[in-house]
Design a protein around this motif. Structure first.
Motif, mmCIF file in Angstrom:
data_model
loop_
_atom_site.group_PDB
_atom_site.id
_atom_site.type_symbol
_atom_site.label_atom_id
_atom_site.label_comp_id
_atom_site.label_asym_id
_atom_site.label_seq_id
_atom_site.Cartn_x
_atom_site.Cartn_y
_atom_site.Cartn_z
ATOM 1 N N SER A 195 14.161 8.326 -0.925
ATOM 2 C CA SER A 195 15.391 7.798 -0.256
ATOM 3 C C SER A 195 15.302 6.127 -1.144
ATOM 4 C CB SER A 195 15.251 7.419 1.127
ATOM 5 O OG SER A 195 14.325 6.735 1.330
ATOM 6 N N ALA A 196 16.663 5.316 -0.796
ATOM 7 C CA ALA A 196 16.606 3.951 -1.678
ATOM 8 C C ALA A 196 15.575 3.072 -0.796
ATOM 9 C CB ALA A 196 17.946 3.523 -1.291
ATOM 10 N N GLU A 197 15.281 3.379 0.525
ATOM 11 C CA GLU A 197 14.129 2.445 1.222
ATOM 12 C C GLU A 197 12.903 2.680 0.630
ATOM 13 O OE1 GLU A 197 16.365 4.653 2.768
ATOM 14 O OE2 GLU A 197 17.831 2.802 3.093
ATOM 15 N N MET A 198 12.617 3.967 0.144
ATOM 16 C CA MET A 198 11.439 4.227 -0.606
ATOM 17 C C MET A 198 11.074 3.618 -1.868
ATOM 18 S SD MET A 198 8.296 5.524 -0.067
ATOM 19 C CE MET A 198 8.616 6.450 1.429
ATOM 20 N N ILE A 199 12.059 3.249 -2.572
ATOM 21 C CA ILE A 199 11.824 3.152 -3.852
ATOM 22 C C ILE A 199 11.049 1.620 -4.245
ATOM 23 C CG2 ILE A 199 13.220 1.817 -6.229
ATOM 24 C CD1 ILE A 199 14.198 4.745 -5.505
ATOM 25 N N PRO A 200 11.289 0.540 -3.216
ATOM 26 C CA PRO A 200 10.326 -0.594 -3.430
ATOM 27 C C PRO A 200 8.718 0.021 -3.356
ATOM 28 C CG PRO A 200 12.005 -0.991 -2.009
ATOM 29 C CD PRO A 200 12.283 0.535 -2.244
ATOM 30 N N HIS A 201 8.609 0.858 -2.465
ATOM 31 C CA HIS A 201 7.027 1.057 -2.362
ATOM 32 C C HIS A 201 6.593 1.851 -3.605
ATOM 33 C CE1 HIS A 201 7.598 -0.413 1.958
ATOM 34 N NE2 HIS A 201 8.677 0.683 2.015
ATOM 35 N N LEU A 202 7.497 2.846 -3.943
ATOM 36 C CA LEU A 202 6.896 3.543 -4.993
ATOM 37 C C LEU A 202 6.826 2.657 -6.335
ATOM 38 C CD1 LEU A 202 9.278 6.773 -4.495
ATOM 39 C CD2 LEU A 202 6.679 6.713 -4.308
ATOM 40 N N LEU A 203 7.754 1.828 -6.665
ATOM 41 C CA LEU A 203 7.637 0.731 -7.496
ATOM 42 C C LEU A 203 6.396 0.004 -7.556
ATOM 43 C CD1 LEU A 203 9.021 -0.442 -10.029
ATOM 44 C CD2 LEU A 203 10.000 -2.102 -8.302
ATOM 45 N N THR A 204 5.745 -0.317 -6.569
ATOM 46 C CA THR A 204 4.606 -0.780 -6.476
ATOM 47 C C THR A 204 3.357 0.074 -6.952
ATOM 48 O OG1 THR A 204 3.667 -0.076 -4.428
ATOM 49 C CG2 THR A 204 4.902 -2.163 -4.308
ATOM 50 N N LEU A 205 3.778 1.406 -6.965
ATOM 51 C CA LEU A 205 2.636 2.049 -7.705
ATOM 52 C C LEU A 205 2.523 2.031 -9.263
ATOM 53 C CD1 LEU A 205 3.269 5.398 -5.607
ATOM 54 C CD2 LEU A 205 1.107 3.799 -5.673
ATOM 55 N N SER A 206 3.423 1.309 -9.858
ATOM 56 C CA SER A 206 3.489 1.174 -11.405
ATOM 57 C C SER A 206 2.501 0.189 -11.598
ATOM 58 C CB SER A 206 4.621 0.879 -11.957
ATOM 59 O OG SER A 206 5.252 -0.398 -11.668
ATOM 60 N N ASP A 207 2.013 -0.655 -10.806
ATOM 61 C CA ASP A 207 1.050 -1.665 -10.968
ATOM 62 C C ASP A 207 0.279 -2.321 -9.943
ATOM 63 O OD1 ASP A 207 -0.365 -4.046 -11.917
ATOM 64 O OD2 ASP A 207 1.251 -4.685 -13.337
ATOM 65 N N VAL A 208 0.935 -3.001 -9.129
ATOM 66 C CA VAL A 208 0.520 -4.122 -8.365
ATOM 67 C C VAL A 208 -0.461 -3.356 -6.855
ATOM 68 C CG1 VAL A 208 2.816 -4.289 -6.598
ATOM 69 C CG2 VAL A 208 0.823 -6.197 -6.747
ATOM 70 N N PHE A 209 0.306 -2.204 -6.628
ATOM 71 C CA PHE A 209 -0.596 -1.580 -5.598
ATOM 72 C C PHE A 209 -1.917 -1.142 -6.097
ATOM 73 C CE2 PHE A 209 -1.369 1.716 -2.123
ATOM 74 C CZ PHE A 209 -2.351 0.995 -1.387
ATOM 75 N N PRO A 210 -1.942 -0.117 -7.117
ATOM 76 C CA PRO A 210 -3.031 0.237 -7.603
ATOM 77 C C PRO A 210 -3.889 -0.786 -8.201
ATOM 78 C CG PRO A 210 -1.126 1.532 -8.399
ATOM 79 C CD PRO A 210 -0.873 0.103 -7.603
ATOM 80 N N THR A 211 -3.360 -1.964 -8.676
ATOM 81 C CA THR A 211 -4.258 -3.035 -9.028
ATOM 82 C C THR A 211 -5.157 -3.582 -7.973
ATOM 83 O OG1 THR A 211 -2.759 -3.510 -11.060
ATOM 84 C CG2 THR A 211 -4.269 -5.402 -10.366
ATOM 85 N N GLY A 212 -4.667 -3.778 -6.692
ATOM 86 C CA GLY A 212 -5.306 -4.191 -5.626
ATOM 87 C C GLY A 212 -6.310 -2.981 -5.345
ATOM 88 N N HIS A 213 -5.917 -1.748 -5.394
ATOM 89 C CA HIS A 213 -6.937 -0.670 -5.104
ATOM 90 C C HIS A 213 -7.923 -0.820 -5.878
ATOM 91 C CE1 HIS A 213 -7.896 3.341 -3.971
ATOM 92 N NE2 HIS A 213 -7.793 3.887 -4.968
ATOM 93 N N HIS A 214 -7.761 -1.085 -7.336
ATOM 94 C CA HIS A 214 -8.822 -0.954 -8.367
ATOM 95 C C HIS A 214 -9.670 -2.281 -7.757
ATOM 96 C CE1 HIS A 214 -10.642 -0.344 -11.973
ATOM 97 N NE2 HIS A 214 -10.178 -1.469 -12.574
ATOM 98 N N ALA A 215 -9.557 -3.395 -7.514
ATOM 99 C CA ALA A 215 -10.136 -4.492 -7.059
ATOM 100 C C ALA A 215 -11.026 -3.822 -5.973
ATOM 101 C CB ALA A 215 -9.373 -5.441 -6.582
ATOM 102 N N ALA A 216 -10.600 -3.275 -4.793
ATOM 103 C CA ALA A 216 -11.293 -2.751 -3.894
ATOM 104 C C ALA A 216 -12.169 -1.576 -4.321
ATOM 105 C CB ALA A 216 -10.320 -2.262 -2.710
ATOM 106 N N VAL A 217 -12.019 -0.638 -4.975
ATOM 107 C CA VAL A 217 -12.665 0.293 -5.430
ATOM 108 C C VAL A 217 -13.805 -0.223 -6.573
ATOM 109 C CG1 VAL A 217 -12.937 2.482 -6.853
ATOM 110 C CG2 VAL A 217 -10.902 2.203 -5.286
ATOM 111 N N SER A 218 -13.541 -1.106 -7.280
ATOM 112 C CA SER A 218 -14.504 -1.948 -8.261
ATOM 113 C C SER A 218 -15.605 -2.519 -7.343
ATOM 114 C CB SER A 218 -13.590 -2.528 -9.272
ATOM 115 O OG SER A 218 -13.020 -2.019 -9.852
#
Lengths: 351, 351
Positions: free
Chosen positions: B147-170
């Motif tokens: 859905s259109a509402e889901m797009i911003p959340h999915l877009l974060t998966l290209s970098d910013v959210f997994p990058t925050g996740h990488h900090a936490a995992v590391s």
């Protein structure tokens, strides 16, 4: 107790066994231990060589095992007659940091040969007796009195074997992973053994000395690389899938050894470092691009004894092979000379 | 396809949407994606501000989602019509380093806006279409069109959210642990959310800006510390058992932010760092004595999508709240200006 003797460093390379005040209970949480065996650490060579100033004769030594002679009123986990291992730092084993396994940062902790938090002198480990602050939190007793053959192995539990283990744990070594070890001193060799014990699939030890290579092989090294620096790291990478080691154990602490360690690691790899750092610099942007992590530090030995002691007692590991020279305590000067001149890997001192 | 438009940085602060050559299949492993949404990264501001030289108009942008338009003969995991997430680096997902989860070091990998290993130009992400090298290894499709509402959340998966996740995992964040986050940009905020998702018991976000504090709280921060530097670190230590955080997530990349991160960590703690380092220096002896470890680097986003995508799709996490400005792609200059002037946390570009 008669007059007690302990090792004193008077000035660089002037080290002697002298009469000192008797070790005695001071606080109710203390014990007094009669030392059965102690040993010399690579880090003892720094003051011995005069790298640190020696202003007055100073007590030295921080690795020892022995028999409990006396305990204070508040001591409950060890009793006179117990054979005990003393980690190279003392700790209460109850503070918030001990609870998290960082006994080296214990709120009440300290180091042998210096002072406790209450301001009382603390004996060095290379002597006949040692007052033990926080005996309950510091000492770990064996279930029964060990055989003479077992003593060297138990003695390694006071520092060198858990320090190698700390490098391996800090680097995240686990079953099936690849490991490179930088440094072929007693700590580096112990790191090989620790990695093997944790199930590493392939271990490369970097060493140029035949005697040390042999110990490394007996401890579980699959490959030996004699080259150092960039050339050595290139060989390690080629050996390990062309990419480098999952885990690199840095057991020296110089700028060159750390650079070598980082160059041996694969992208995403971890360095576990336990060599006391001297002029170490880290190229952070290069580590960032390759996702190289680094962890380690002064080993919280006490935290590991519950895991390591049983494996030593049942012969799963025999870390005492790092000792290739044993001298009586009154020949301590000879023990230092041999390590200083690198004719011995590590010296055990018996009483 | 008509004439395609993409963002070009002509010189510092001169950024425009221009006509460029059409994105087209070049290799059989390629796909072409029609971009649905892209966004601006804090790291895009470095060339925008002229910190790096801009010698000729250059393509820019590395975070985007879109619809597959065409696939090469060797592509099998995505097909035309699929909605896909593109990680901020492309990778084959099969080499020895991808297998170990370090897709950012992929033997065949590379970055948007530069070139692939075969020497062909690669489109930037802030454009209408993008040629995708190694489409099978790079793209991750959603099960159905979102859905259109889901797009911003999915877009974060290209970098910013997994990058925050990488900090936490590391940093090793796990259930029940304490976390401090240095940096209140989109990455720092994402790190708060990632730590919460991993079960951290107590999260302290360091932020001086009211709007960012609100996002941090909505993402799971339990406490906000507005002070910075030594004072801020002291407050964090006092809040967290008087000893500091088990895990500190460093999401800035400056000398000061790293020093602040280290000062926030308890002995034995770990720093996870994902802020691209600029003049960062590490005090290795101090870290050694306190057993402070550091890990992280450029985030291997592709490695994390299997874990993170389902939680985004089912609403467990809603990382799109980092976008507080959305502009059409042809107003890309306005998007950059807002981030440069810090009137926006992060800008989404729609088509």
């Amino acid at each position: 107790m008669g007059p007690m003797r302990a090792t004193l460093l008077h000035s660089p390379r002037d080290i002697r066994l002298d009469d000192v005040p008797d070790a005695a209970l001071v606080l109710d949480t203390d014990a007094v231990v009669r030392v059965v065996a102690s040993c010399i650490c690579g880090s003892d060579l720094w003051p011995y060589r005069g790298v640190h100033d020696v202003r007055k004769p100073q007590r030295i030594g921080h690795e020892f095992v022995g028999i409990v002679e006396q305990v204070g009123a508040d001591v409950s986990t060890v009793q006179p007659g117990d054979f005990v291992i003393a980690p190279f730092t003392f700790s209460d084993n109850t503070c918030a940091l001990c609870e998290r396994g960082v006994h080296t940062s214990c709120t009440n902790g300290g180091m042998w040969g210096l002072r406790d938090k209450q301001g009382h002198d603390v004996d060095g480990g290379q002597g006949e007796f040692v007052r033990i602050p926080w005996a309950d939190g510091t000492l770990v007793a064996t279930p029964s009195e060990p055989s003479a053959e077992m003593i060297p192995h138990l003695l390694t539990l006071s520092d060198v074997f858990p320090t190698g283990h700390h490098a391996a744990v800090s680097a995240g070594v686990k079953a099936g992973s690849t490991v490179a070890v930088v440094g072929d001193g007693a700590v580096g060799l112990s790191a090989v053994l620790a990695a093997k014990r944790l199930g590493a699939a392939r271990i490369v030890a970097m060493s140029r000395h035949d005697d040390r290579q042999q110990v490394a092989r007996s401890f579980g090294a699959d490959e030996i690389v004699a080259e150092r620096g960039k050339e050595g790291a290139k060989t390690v990478r080629e050996m390990l899938d062309g990419i480098g080691a999952d885990h690199v154990l840095e057991c020296v602490g110089t700028k060159d050894s750390m650079a070598q360690a980082i160059a041996c690691a694969r992208p995403g790899g971890r360095i576990g470092y336990v060599g006391v750092p001297h002029d170490v610099e880290l190229n952070v942007p290069a580590m960032f691009g390759r996702n190289i992590g680094i962890a380690g530090g002064i080993a919280p030995v006490r935290a590991y004894l519950g895991e390591l002691l049983p494996d030593v007692l049942d012969g799963t590991v025999a870390p005492g092979a790092v000792f290739d020279l044993t001298v009586p305590l009154d020949q301590v000067a000879e023990g230092y000379r041999a390590m200083d001149e690198r004719t011995a890997i590590k010296t055990m001192l018996t009483i």
